[in-house]
Design an enzyme around this catalytic site. Structure first.
Site, PDB file in Angstrom:
ATOM      1  N   SER A   1     -55.543 -11.956 -54.022  1.00 46.09           N
ATOM      2  CA  SER A   1     -54.571 -12.824 -54.680  1.00 46.09           C
ATOM      3  C   SER A   1     -53.159 -12.272 -54.749  1.00 46.09           C
ATOM      4  O   SER A   1     -52.211 -13.036 -54.849  1.00 46.09           O
ATOM      5  CB  SER A   1     -55.048 -13.130 -56.101  1.00 46.09           C
ATOM      6  OG  SER A   1     -55.193 -11.930 -56.836  1.00 46.09           O
TER       7      SER A   1
ATOM      8  N   HIS B   1     -59.305 -17.595 -54.754  1.00 47.01           N
ATOM      9  CA  HIS B   1     -58.047 -18.012 -54.122  1.00 47.01           C
ATOM     10  C   HIS B   1     -58.243 -18.600 -52.726  1.00 47.01           C
ATOM     11  O   HIS B   1     -57.268 -18.968 -52.073  1.00 47.01           O
ATOM     12  CB  HIS B   1     -57.067 -16.835 -54.068  1.00 47.01           C
ATOM     13  CG  HIS B   1     -56.636 -16.419 -55.429  1.00 47.01           C
ATOM     14  ND1 HIS B   1     -55.551 -16.975 -56.075  1.00 47.01           N
ATOM     15  CD2 HIS B   1     -57.176 -15.532 -56.296  1.00 47.01           C
ATOM     16  CE1 HIS B   1     -55.440 -16.427 -57.274  1.00 47.01           C
ATOM     17  NE2 HIS B   1     -56.410 -15.548 -57.439  1.00 47.01           N
TER      18      HIS B   1
ATOM     19  N   LYS C   1     -57.980 -22.885 -60.396  1.00 49.70           N
ATOM     20  CA  LYS C   1     -56.821 -22.697 -59.513  1.00 49.70           C
ATOM     21  C   LYS C   1     -56.631 -23.957 -58.661  1.00 49.70           C
ATOM     22  O   LYS C   1     -56.070 -24.921 -59.152  1.00 49.70           O
ATOM     23  CB  LYS C   1     -56.992 -21.407 -58.715  1.00 49.70           C
ATOM     24  CG  LYS C   1     -57.163 -20.201 -59.682  1.00 49.70           C
ATOM     25  CD  LYS C   1     -57.131 -18.880 -59.014  1.00 49.70           C
ATOM     26  CE  LYS C   1     -57.669 -17.765 -59.893  1.00 49.70           C
ATOM     27  NZ  LYS C   1     -56.981 -17.555 -61.160  1.00 49.70           N
TER      28      LYS C   1
HETATM   29  C1  PLP Z   1     -60.672 -13.086 -57.464  1.00 47.05           C
HETATM   30  C2  PLP Z   1     -60.628 -13.682 -58.834  1.00 47.05           C
HETATM   31  N1  PLP Z   1     -61.759 -13.851 -59.508  1.00 47.05           N
HETATM   32  C3  PLP Z   1     -61.777 -14.399 -60.733  1.00 47.05           C
HETATM   33  C4  PLP Z   1     -60.605 -14.799 -61.349  1.00 47.05           C
HETATM   34  C5  PLP Z   1     -60.669 -15.387 -62.713  1.00 47.05           C
HETATM   35  O1  PLP Z   1     -60.721 -16.773 -62.623  1.00 47.05           O
HETATM   36  P1  PLP Z   1     -60.522 -17.652 -63.936  1.00 47.05           P
HETATM   37  O2  PLP Z   1     -59.057 -17.761 -64.148  1.00 47.05           O
HETATM   38  O3  PLP Z   1     -61.182 -18.933 -63.624  1.00 47.05           O
HETATM   39  O4  PLP Z   1     -61.191 -16.917 -65.046  1.00 47.05           O
HETATM   40  C6  PLP Z   1     -59.401 -14.654 -60.686  1.00 47.05           C
HETATM   41  C7  PLP Z   1     -58.153 -15.074 -61.357  1.00 47.05           C
HETATM   42  O5  PLP Z   1     -57.073 -14.693 -61.076  1.00 47.05           O
HETATM   43  C8  PLP Z   1     -59.394 -14.084 -59.400  1.00 47.05           C
HETATM   44  O6  PLP Z   1     -58.262 -13.916 -58.742  1.00 47.05           O
END
Ligand code: PLP
Length: 396
Positions: free
Chosen positions: A186, A214, A244
């Site tokens: 990300s 992402h 997202k």
């Molecule tokens: C790779 C990854 N996993 C999990 C998450 C967490 O997702 P959520 O915002 O739905 O908790 C993110 C959030 O930035 C992420 O980039």
């Protein structure tokens, strides 16, 4: 009265973060989180959200969310195993499985929660996890929670992964092995080398776990990184978020039916935390349907991403090696990065600085996320502001 120890700890550490430029101030938004946002009465071009497809404010999602709210109420009422499950939760899970082309799926309250849930439901202290060094914080925490041995491999370095996988397998020390990677990283926008990862996993009989927070909505015509590489049958765990590209909140794990059955009886956030609200569930399902109906939003996202990248790169900014619409502007020094982001804000662009611990020290950056909802005029205006501030601060 709070404890003196706590006071001393907080004062010392908050001050330290502030002096080192690592303290993040959270801005209250006075508008919806769209391509333009309002903060303290000031309208800004928003390049900071993960609302990739603009669905967070989409009228089709708002409509079904309102209907679900009216029909089922504001909250789910209880943990699903205790009080039964609302039909809409099941419909969402079926929709996710169809979208991801897996046998089944399970929804959690967030993407973060998925990693807390799924890793520790399967891995324990007799196991080992091979984890990319740039994996998201929630993966790192999920691995720690499982108490498995964590073996970090260099970012997307397949030689390193292979050597470590071989060593772990041949050591005979571990019952089970798992490779975990982000689908799309990300903060840099690069894509995991999934075909190579799957090949290594097959060679040493290792489970594969891809967190595609992402990549979903972005790659594979929207279905994600695993689909992009045609590996739906080869990846054991496909993790995704509904917060997202999907534009709502929540997360999911998609995979074989027996894996999902196991998570329903053994993953603690499913068993001990109330499920998503009916409105979230209905909106998420509608968002996936929209992605299945047409690639229009997906195509617009890529068009905008390419446009912004080209504009910033031609000005001389270091935009790293992104392969997706995520567009980092890597500045390096943390304090300079924060100052740069502050000047962009003053000129009308909301692009937040990302510094340690979210990214390694010395790689501070302003992360730009153009969405499908931005117009060319908004992006042109943002590029012009970048040019002005970049020149003024000697960055370009
Ligand atoms: C790779 C990854 N996993 C999990 C998450 C967490 O997702 P959520 O915002 O739905 O908790 C993110 C959030 O930035 C992420 O980039």
């Amino acid at each position: 009265m709070s404890s003196k120890q706590l006071e001393a700890f907080l004062n010392e550490n908050l001050e330290d973060l502030k002096t080192r430029g690592l303290y993040n101030v959270i801005d209250p938004l006075e508008s919806p989180n769209g391509p333009m946002i309002t903060i303290e009465g000031k309208e800004l071009i928003n390049l900071s959200s993960n609302n990739y497809l603009g669905l967070a404010t989409d009228s089709r999602l708002k409509k079904v969310a309102t209907e679900a709210l009216e029909k089922y109420g504001a909250g789910a009422g209880a943990v699903r195993t205790i009080n039964g499950t609302l039909k809409v939760h099941i419909e969402l899970e079926e929709k996710i499985a169809e979208f991801k082309q897996t046998e089944a799926a399970i929804a959690y309250q967030s993407g973060f929660m998925c990693n807390m849930a799924a890793i520790s439901a399967v891995m324990d202290k007799n196991d080992a996890i091979l984890s990319d060094e740039l994996n998201h914080a929630s993966i790192i925490d999920g691995c720690r929670l499982s108490r498995a041995k964590i073996i970090r491999y260099n970012h997307s370095d397949m030689e390193d992964l292979r050597a470590k996988a071989k060593e772990a397998k041949e050591s005979g020390q571990y019952n089970k092995l798992m490779i975990i990677t982000d689908g799309v990283f990300s903060m840099d926008g690069d894509v995991a080398l999934l075909p190579e990862i799957v090949e290594i996993a097959e060679e040493f009989d290792i489970m594969t776990y891809v967190d595609d927070a992402h990549g979903s909505g972005v790659l594979g015509k929207g279905a994600g990184t695993v689909k992009h590489f045609g590996l739906q049958d080869k990846v054991d765990f496909q993790i995704g978020t509904l917060s997202k590209a999907i534009g709502v909140v929540g997360g999911y794990v998609a995979g074989k039916k027996n894996l999902i059955d196991w998570l329903k009886v053994r993953s603690r956030p499913f068993l001990f935390s109330t499920s998503l609200t009916p409105a979230d569930v209905a909106a998420s399902k509608r968002a996936i349907e929209i992605l299945q109906e047409s690639t229009e939003l997906h195509d617009k996202l890529w068009e905008n991403g390419d446009y912004l990248k080209k504009g910033l790169k031609s000005l001389g900014f270091n935009i790293g090696n992104s392969e997706t619409p995520i567009t980092p502007c890597i500045i390096g020094d943390e304090a300079l990065t924060q100052q740069f982001s502050k000047r962009l804000y003053e000129e009308g662009v909301y692009a937040k600085s990302i510094v340690f611990p979210t990214v390694p020290r010395g790689t501070g950056r302003v992360r730009n996320m153009p969405t499908a909802a931005h117009s060319k005029e908004m992006l042109d205006h943002a590029i012009a502001i970048y040019e002005k501030v970049g020149k003024e601060m000697g960055i370009i």
